[in-house]
Each structure stands twice: as C-alpha cells, then as structure tokens.
Write a protein that holds these residues in place. Structure first.
Motif, PDB file in Angstrom:
ATOM      1  N   GLU A  40     -52.859 -69.403  17.972  1.00 55.62           N
ATOM      2  CA  GLU A  40     -53.862 -69.427  16.905  1.00 55.62           C
ATOM      3  C   GLU A  40     -54.845 -68.274  17.079  1.00 55.62           C
ATOM      4  O   GLU A  40     -55.263 -67.638  16.111  1.00 55.62           O
ATOM      5  CB  GLU A  40     -54.600 -70.763  16.912  1.00 55.62           C
ATOM      6  N   GLU A  41     -55.208 -67.992  18.331  1.00 56.98           N
ATOM      7  CA  GLU A  41     -56.122 -66.881  18.599  1.00 56.98           C
ATOM      8  C   GLU A  41     -55.495 -65.553  18.188  1.00 56.98           C
ATOM      9  O   GLU A  41     -56.172 -64.664  17.659  1.00 56.98           O
ATOM     10  CB  GLU A  41     -56.497 -66.854  20.076  1.00 56.98           C
ATOM     11  N   LYS A  42     -54.182 -65.409  18.428  1.00 57.26           N
ATOM     12  CA  LYS A  42     -53.489 -64.170  18.046  1.00 57.26           C
ATOM     13  C   LYS A  42     -53.537 -63.962  16.533  1.00 57.26           C
ATOM     14  O   LYS A  42     -53.820 -62.862  16.040  1.00 57.26           O
ATOM     15  CB  LYS A  42     -52.044 -64.238  18.534  1.00 57.26           C
ATOM     16  N   LEU A  43     -53.293 -65.035  15.764  1.00 53.69           N
ATOM     17  CA  LEU A  43     -53.374 -64.933  14.306  1.00 53.69           C
ATOM     18  C   LEU A  43     -54.799 -64.651  13.860  1.00 53.69           C
ATOM     19  O   LEU A  43     -55.035 -63.867  12.934  1.00 53.69           O
ATOM     20  CB  LEU A  43     -52.872 -66.224  13.666  1.00 53.69           C
ATOM     21  N   ALA A  44     -55.769 -65.307  14.520  1.00 50.32           N
ATOM     22  CA  ALA A  44     -57.174 -65.072  14.174  1.00 50.32           C
ATOM     23  C   ALA A  44     -57.564 -63.618  14.434  1.00 50.32           C
ATOM     24  O   ALA A  44     -58.352 -63.029  13.690  1.00 50.32           O
ATOM     25  CB  ALA A  44     -58.074 -66.019  14.970  1.00 50.32           C
ATOM     26  N   ALA A  45     -56.999 -63.013  15.483  1.00 51.06           N
ATOM     27  CA  ALA A  45     -57.282 -61.612  15.776  1.00 51.06           C
ATOM     28  C   ALA A  45     -56.751 -60.708  14.667  1.00 51.06           C
ATOM     29  O   ALA A  45     -57.407 -59.736  14.276  1.00 51.06           O
ATOM     30  CB  ALA A  45     -56.673 -61.226  17.124  1.00 51.06           C
ATOM     31  N   LEU A  46     -55.546 -61.032  14.159  1.00 51.27           N
ATOM     32  CA  LEU A  46     -55.005 -60.254  13.037  1.00 51.27           C
ATOM     33  C   LEU A  46     -55.920 -60.382  11.818  1.00 51.27           C
ATOM     34  O   LEU A  46     -56.246 -59.377  11.163  1.00 51.27           O
ATOM     35  CB  LEU A  46     -53.597 -60.737  12.698  1.00 51.27           C
ATOM     36  N   ALA A  47     -56.347 -61.609  11.512  1.00 53.52           N
ATOM     37  CA  ALA A  47     -57.247 -61.826  10.372  1.00 53.52           C
ATOM     38  C   ALA A  47     -58.550 -61.058  10.566  1.00 53.52           C
ATOM     39  O   ALA A  47     -59.075 -60.442   9.625  1.00 53.52           O
ATOM     40  CB  ALA A  47     -57.519 -63.318  10.200  1.00 53.52           C
TER      41      ALA A  47
ATOM     42  N   ALA B 205     -58.254 -74.859  12.308  1.00 53.18           N
ATOM     43  CA  ALA B 205     -57.619 -75.046  13.611  1.00 53.18           C
ATOM     44  C   ALA B 205     -58.539 -74.682  14.774  1.00 53.18           C
ATOM     45  O   ALA B 205     -58.129 -74.738  15.934  1.00 53.18           O
ATOM     46  CB  ALA B 205     -56.342 -74.209  13.690  1.00 53.18           C
ATOM     47  N   GLY B 206     -59.770 -74.291  14.490  1.00 52.71           N
ATOM     48  CA  GLY B 206     -60.699 -73.922  15.541  1.00 52.71           C
ATOM     49  C   GLY B 206     -61.316 -72.570  15.284  1.00 52.71           C
ATOM     50  O   GLY B 206     -60.867 -71.816  14.420  1.00 52.71           O
ATOM     51  N   SER B 207     -62.353 -72.252  16.028  1.00 49.32           N
ATOM     52  CA  SER B 207     -63.093 -71.005  15.847  1.00 49.32           C
ATOM     53  C   SER B 207     -62.901 -70.095  17.047  1.00 49.32           C
ATOM     54  O   SER B 207     -62.754 -70.561  18.176  1.00 49.32           O
ATOM     55  CB  SER B 207     -64.584 -71.300  15.659  1.00 49.32           C
ATOM     56  N   VAL B 208     -62.905 -68.784  16.780  1.00 51.89           N
ATOM     57  CA  VAL B 208     -62.739 -67.791  17.843  1.00 51.89           C
ATOM     58  C   VAL B 208     -63.757 -66.672  17.630  1.00 51.89           C
ATOM     59  O   VAL B 208     -63.963 -66.220  16.505  1.00 51.89           O
ATOM     60  CB  VAL B 208     -61.318 -67.183  17.850  1.00 51.89           C
ATOM     61  N   SER B 209     -64.374 -66.249  18.719  1.00 52.99           N
ATOM     62  CA  SER B 209     -65.305 -65.121  18.680  1.00 52.99           C
ATOM     63  C   SER B 209     -64.637 -63.917  19.336  1.00 52.99           C
ATOM     64  O   SER B 209     -64.151 -64.010  20.466  1.00 52.99           O
ATOM     65  CB  SER B 209     -66.595 -65.482  19.414  1.00 52.99           C
ATOM     66  N   PHE B 210     -64.606 -62.795  18.616  1.00 53.08           N
ATOM     67  CA  PHE B 210     -64.005 -61.570  19.123  1.00 53.08           C
ATOM     68  C   PHE B 210     -65.065 -60.477  19.241  1.00 53.08           C
ATOM     69  O   PHE B 210     -65.998 -60.413  18.434  1.00 53.08           O
ATOM     70  CB  PHE B 210     -62.909 -61.060  18.183  1.00 53.08           C
ATOM     71  N   THR B 211     -64.866 -59.603  20.214  1.00 58.57           N
ATOM     72  CA  THR B 211     -65.665 -58.385  20.331  1.00 58.57           C
ATOM     73  C   THR B 211     -64.738 -57.193  20.202  1.00 58.57           C
ATOM     74  O   THR B 211     -63.680 -57.158  20.836  1.00 58.57           O
ATOM     75  CB  THR B 211     -66.386 -58.331  21.687  1.00 58.57           C
ATOM     76  N   GLU B 212     -65.115 -56.242  19.356  1.00 59.58           N
ATOM     77  CA  GLU B 212     -64.316 -55.027  19.231  1.00 59.58           C
ATOM     78  C   GLU B 212     -64.415 -54.215  20.516  1.00 59.58           C
ATOM     79  O   GLU B 212     -65.510 -53.965  21.022  1.00 59.58           O
ATOM     80  CB  GLU B 212     -64.805 -54.180  18.052  1.00 59.58           C
TER      81      GLU B 212
END
Length: 672
Positions: free
Chosen positions: A465-472, A576-583
């Motif tokens: 799910e995190e991998k898909l969220a990263a694409l989004a 499905a949940g939340s993810v925080s990303f840093t560039e």
C-alpha cells in the motif's frame, strides 16, 4: 449557592470539555494560559482569558496563587481544576475556598487522605477493601522482585518504574523521584509488588454533600504503554464475563468514597486478576481523562453533575437509568499522542497542519443517537504542539449497541482521519482495535508485551500500500509543479504531458516508513507507464487527488503538500491508511551533514543530567545524558562500545530536534 462564572485551572481538551458544559448551562467561562498556549483553541473557546507569563508548568499552571488571582480579576466565582496540574492539590483547594471562590472538587480533607497512595491504602484497608502490600524502598529484597515504583502524589505514568534487578533499584528510585517532582511538585515514591498481568478496572463515583454516593459505572483501562492508558472502555469486558464482580466493585468503591466523606466526581482504581479478584490501587480525586466512555454509556454529563454538586445540589437517591438507545451498549476511547513509534516513541513537536476526522456526531457532548463518534481535542489545524506539556492531541470516542461495532467504527475513523504535521500513535491504536485478542475482550495489562508493541505499531498501510501511495504522491507532486508553472505563464497553453520529442522517464525518490521509493514513470499519449506498476492507469490526476485503476480496481488517494527544509513533505491519505513521505533531495546540502557517531536530539527538550565527560570510554546502551520533554525523562544511550569524543551540551541547556548531543567513536574506529 449559584455558580455564574467558572475559571478552569487547566489547559487543552479538558478545559474545552468543561467550557462546553458551562456554555450549555449559561455559565460564563474563564481560561488561564501560558505564553506558549497563546492562541490555543481552549483560550479562544473561553469568554475571558488571563495570561500567566512563562512557559514551564511550574511558573504558570502550577502557580495556584496566580490562578486564583486570575479568577478574582476576571470575576469568576468558581474554579474547576480539570485533571493533572493542581487538580489533586489540597492546599490549592483550600486557597480557592479561602479566597471566597467555589471549589468544583472534593473536600480538601478527602484530597489529603486519597492524595497519598500510601495513606489511602491504609484507610480503605480498615474498611475491608483488599489492597496490595506496600513495600519500603529501602528494604526491598530479591525475593520481592519485581516491584513497581510509584509516585505517591500523582498519576499518568509519571514517576513509575518497574524494577526486576535489585542493583537497578537505587537509580530507578532517583529517576522516579525526579520525574514525580517535575510533574507534581512532590518527589515522594513508594514500592509495591508488580503483577506481570492483570486488569486495570476503575469505578466512576459521584457524590453530593447530602450523603448520596453513586457508583456510576466501571471502565477497563488495561492497555497501557509506559503505564499510561492508551485504550479505555465501558463496560469492562472482564467485569461483563465475571459473575457478581460488578456488585463487589461498586460496593468497594462506594465504601472508599464514604470513608473520606467524598463529594463530587472521583475514580476508584483497582487491579484485578482473571478470576475477578481485585485490589485497591488508588482513588483519583478528580475527573478522569477517560470519563467520556462513561458518559457515552450512561447518558450522564459528569461535568454538569460536578457543577451541580459544587453548588450544593442534591443527587437523586437512585441513579437515573441510561437512555434506551444507550442501554446495554459499549463505548471505547483511544488517546491520540504526538509521538513517533519509529524513533523510540519520541514526543513530537511542531504545527498540526491538518486535523480532520470524518463522521463526527459530537465534540465534547453526550450522545443523541445509538451509535456515533465523539472527539475531545486540544488541537485544530494550525495548532502548535510544544515541548512544555503532555503530548496528547485528542481523545476519539465511539459508542454503539455492541463492543464489536464500537471498535469497528473507531478503527475506521482513525484509519481515515487526515492528521498532518506531526507523527502520532494512530497506527498502534488502529491495530489494537482490529486485533483478534482485543475483539475477544482479552485486554490485560500485558497486552502490548504479549502481542508485540513493534508489531502492533506497524503502519496500517503495509509495504504494498505504501508503494502505491508513493506513486500517487509522485504523480500529485508533478501535477502541483505543472499547476505552478501554468500559473506563472510557463507553457500555459500546452496540454498536460505535451512533449515535442520522446522524453526520458521522470524520477522522484520519496522516503516513507518502509524506506526509500524511487518512482520512475512517464505520462503521455499511451497513458501511465511506471516501472514496477504494471496494469496501473490514471483515472483522475490533480495536485490534491489521484485515482488509479490498479488491476481493474479504482483506488483514490488524497494528497497534501507541505514545503519544508530539507525535502518537501507529502501527506497521503486513503481508506487503507495514511502515509507521510519526504522528498529525497537530489543534491543534499553538505553543511547539514553530521559527524559519524553523532547522537542527535530526537525531540526538543532540556538537558537535566549528564553522566559522562569527553574522553570517557562507554559501553553500548550506557546512559550518556537525560533530556526532559513533555513532562517525561528520556535517556540518551551510547549506540555502541567506544569513546566519547565530543559532548557539546550542559545541564540546563535547551536543545532542538537534530542538535548534536554527543559524538561517540565506536571501539573499532578508535582502534584503527
């Protein structure tokens, strides 16, 4: 007696909760606030607010003289203490009464009796209430281990330590005394036998000045981390399945209250085993953090009852029955903390960029239907979380006809909430609520240890799910840059994705909980072509929303962008949940790098002790120094055997996140 204006000698969500009941009854409200709390939601909620200059609790919220002066200045005729700070301080209660103000709490004598966990056990034992044996810290033996050190004057996990080895007792006693003195102004501690497993069950009582005492209901608060409650519920699963236990609990709680001529709201806490045997722990002479679950199963406004009793009102001899739509139902509360599970549960500070929970029926209020969600929050979007106070952001409460449904409603609301700006324990809470053992009601005090804190704290959005969220997130980031370029007139008339020559794939690297995600994609006439994402197509693409067709299933992600330095932050929310990303910066600033072996501050705080000097040899895990942040002590240990080569901080110094505290050269490096 009439109460027309109430000052709340507290802050955050409990101040807002008291204000809510006051407003409903036409009572004016007064807040006191420290310098860091200026502009906080509770200050803005009050009719009048009085500034207490300073930052630390010891110079603001723990200064009873300043609080009383503020009440008199603002024209308040009563003071409600909330919980924590001065709420169980008998001297403050007496000073309030001496100033001619109404004290919305129990008699000072009752606070005195129950304020000492040592004396209160002796008192209730005389009345036949079972208690755990108190141990003198100076005479604890090997056979009595493990023991639990507790602060006599406080709660909330401050000053608590489990000791399993006799050699550790002196250091742990000193740490417990220091923490208790900082939190409560009283460093007195004691020991009692530590039960590895058990159930923390408590009874809410309400009493008036005319001799009536209600046992309003019980709560179970067994799931705790570092002795702080994480999940609370009413009724207790243990009590529900144990024949005759509720009657005995209520009888013991009422006896404890009557032993000190108690008045107002209070909680009698017990430790119970699986058979239903229970032992008195303490009585909290105040309203509890977890009082909403009792309100959501009984329909009683406990704060309103406090106000009525303080004004001399008389409780009915028989407690009113719960509304029909609540009868037999269940309520569960979780505490949302600003802390980072991935960084040793370090408290978090900063700005809450967004705080949105969908489906709320109430805020601070009683239920009006058979199921729903209630939020008691200290923060809103834009609120600042400071180093100086408890890291709890909010309490989210669900109620429903069954416990299973209440847990499902609560887990769903947490998982889909949009909470940006600070890391929280949200994933831990969702995983607990969805765990088979929790759903079966198997919730003893060893729950987190039994099922693994690290496992339970794992991100709800798993690796895929995190991998898909990263694409989004990468696609939304590109859409944002495109919009910004158009707004500045760059290629403004060209269609999205236009190229006069075939282009190389875009590459964006995002860092998330599972590590770095290099996203390589092209978006053109043939649609989306992304490495590692075969069968994925774009349905909708904008800077704040991305919908993708993933193998025939349309999924949607909400994306928020926040400019930070270094690396922008993208907050991605989905069902499905939340993810925080840093560039990840392509060309990082070398001046921001720190020396190898550097130990940096995981949070803002103050250095309260330093245990080594530059040049000292240390072993892995050895305490180097201790930070105080959010009323808790945090030990910074050596990462490996080696030598301390730098120690740029001193006792009393304030530090920011990322500041170098010490540099340790590992033994191998030193040998080379």
């Amino acid at each position: 007696m009439t109460i027309n204006s109430v000052l709340v000698a507290n802050r955050g969500e409990i101040a807002r909760r008291v204000f809510h009941s006051c407003r409903e009854r036409g009572i004016s409200t007064v807040a006191v606030y420290s310098t860091p709390d200026a502009g906080a939601p509770f200050v803005l909620d009050a009719d009048t607010a009085v500034h207490l200059p300073g930052t630390a609790a010891s110079e603001t919220y723990l200064r009873g003289d300043l609080v009383i002066a503020a009440a008199l200045k603002a024209g308040a005729d009563a003071i409600h203490p909330g919980y924590g700070f001065l709420s169980e301080n008998a001297g403050f209660a007496r000073a309030v009464q001496a100033a001619g103000l109404t004290w919305i709490g129990p008699p000072p004598e009752a606070i005195d009796f129950m304020g000492s966990k040592i004396e209160s056990k002796l008192l209730v034992a005389v009345g036949g209430v079972p208690v755990l044996t108190e141990l003198d810290p100076a005479s604890v033996t090997e056979e009595q281990l493990p023991v639990l050190i507790k602060a006599s004057a406080g709660g909330g996990g401050r000053g608590m330590r489990i000791v399993r080895a006799l050699a550790d007792l002196p250091a742990e006693l000193e740490a417990a005394r220091t923490e208790a003195a900082s939190a409560f102004g009283d460093g007195t501690v004691f020991c009692e036998p530590y039960l590895e497993t058990g159930h923390h069950v408590e009874v809410q009582v309400m009493a008036d000045t005319h001799g009536t005492v209600w046992a309003v209901g019980e709560r179970e608060c067994s799931i705790q981390r570092r002795h702080q409650k994480v999940v609370e519920e009413a009724p207790s699963p243990l009590v529900e399945r144990t024949l005759g236990m509720r009657e005995k609990l209520f009888e013991a709680a009422v006896a404890a209250a009557k032993a000190v001529n108690y008045v107002g709201a209070g909680t009698v806490e017990f430790l119970a085993d699986e058979t239903g045997r229970f032992y008195f722990l303490e009585m909290n002479t105040r309203l509890q953090v977890e009082h909403p679950v009792t309100e959501c199963t009984t329909g009683l406004d406990l704060v309103a009852l406090q106000l009525e009793v303080a004004a001399g009102g008389k409780l009915p001899q028989v407690q009113p029955a719960a509304p029909t739509f609540l009868a037999g139902g269940s309520s569960i509360e979780v505490r949302l903390y600003a802390e980072d599970p991935a960084s040793g549960w370090a408290p978090q500070t900063g700005t809450v960029q967004r705080f949105q929970v969908d489906g709320l029926a109430e805020s601070f209020a009683l239920p009006v239907r058979e199921r729903g969600l209630r939020l008691d929050s200290s923060v809103e979007a834009g609120s600042s979380v400071s180093i100086h106070y408890d890291p709890m952001l909010a309490k989210l409460i669900a109620w429903a006809p069954t416990r299973t449904e209440a847990a499902r409603i609560l887990a769903k609301a947490l998982a889909t909430a949009r909470i940006h700006g600070v890391r929280t324990n949200r994933d831990l809470l969702v995983n607990i609520l969805r765990h088979p053992a929790f759903q079966a009601g198997d919730t003893d005090t060893a729950f987190l240890g039994t099922h693994g804190l690290e496992t339970l704290a794992a991100p709800v959005a798993g690796p895929e799910e995190e991998k898909l969220a990263a694409l989004a997130a990468a696609l939304a980031g590109a859409a944002l840059r495109r919009d910004q370029a158009r707004n500045h007139g760059v290629l403004g008339g060209m269609p999205s994705g236009w190229r006069n020559l075939p282009s190389v794939r875009h590459t964006t690297t995002l860092s998330g909980p599972a590590g770095e995600h290099p996203i390589r994609y092209a978006l053109g006439r043939r649609g989306l072509e992304a490495e590692g994402f075969g069968g994925t197509g774009v349905v909708h693409l904008s800077a704040d929303r991305v919908s993708l067709d993933v193998d025939g299933l349309v999924r949607t992600w909400q994306v928020a962008h926040y400019a930070t330095n270094p690396g922008n932050v993208l907050e991605v929310d989905t069902s499905a949940g939340s993810v925080s990303f840093t560039e990840v910066e392509r060309f990082p600033d070398p001046s921001l790098a720190v020396a190898e072996g550097s130990l940096t501050a995981p949070m803002p705080g103050a250095v309260v002790s330093v245990h080594v000097q530059a040049g000292d040899a240390v072993t892995a895990g050895q305490a180097l120094l201790v930070l105080e942040a959010m009323k808790m002590l945090h030990t910074i240990g050596a990462p490996a055997d080696g030598t301390v080569v730098e120690l740029p901080v001193a006792v009393g110094q304030n530090v920011d996140v990322g500041m170098v505290l010490a540099v340790v050269n590992a033994a191998e490096s030193a040998a080379e």
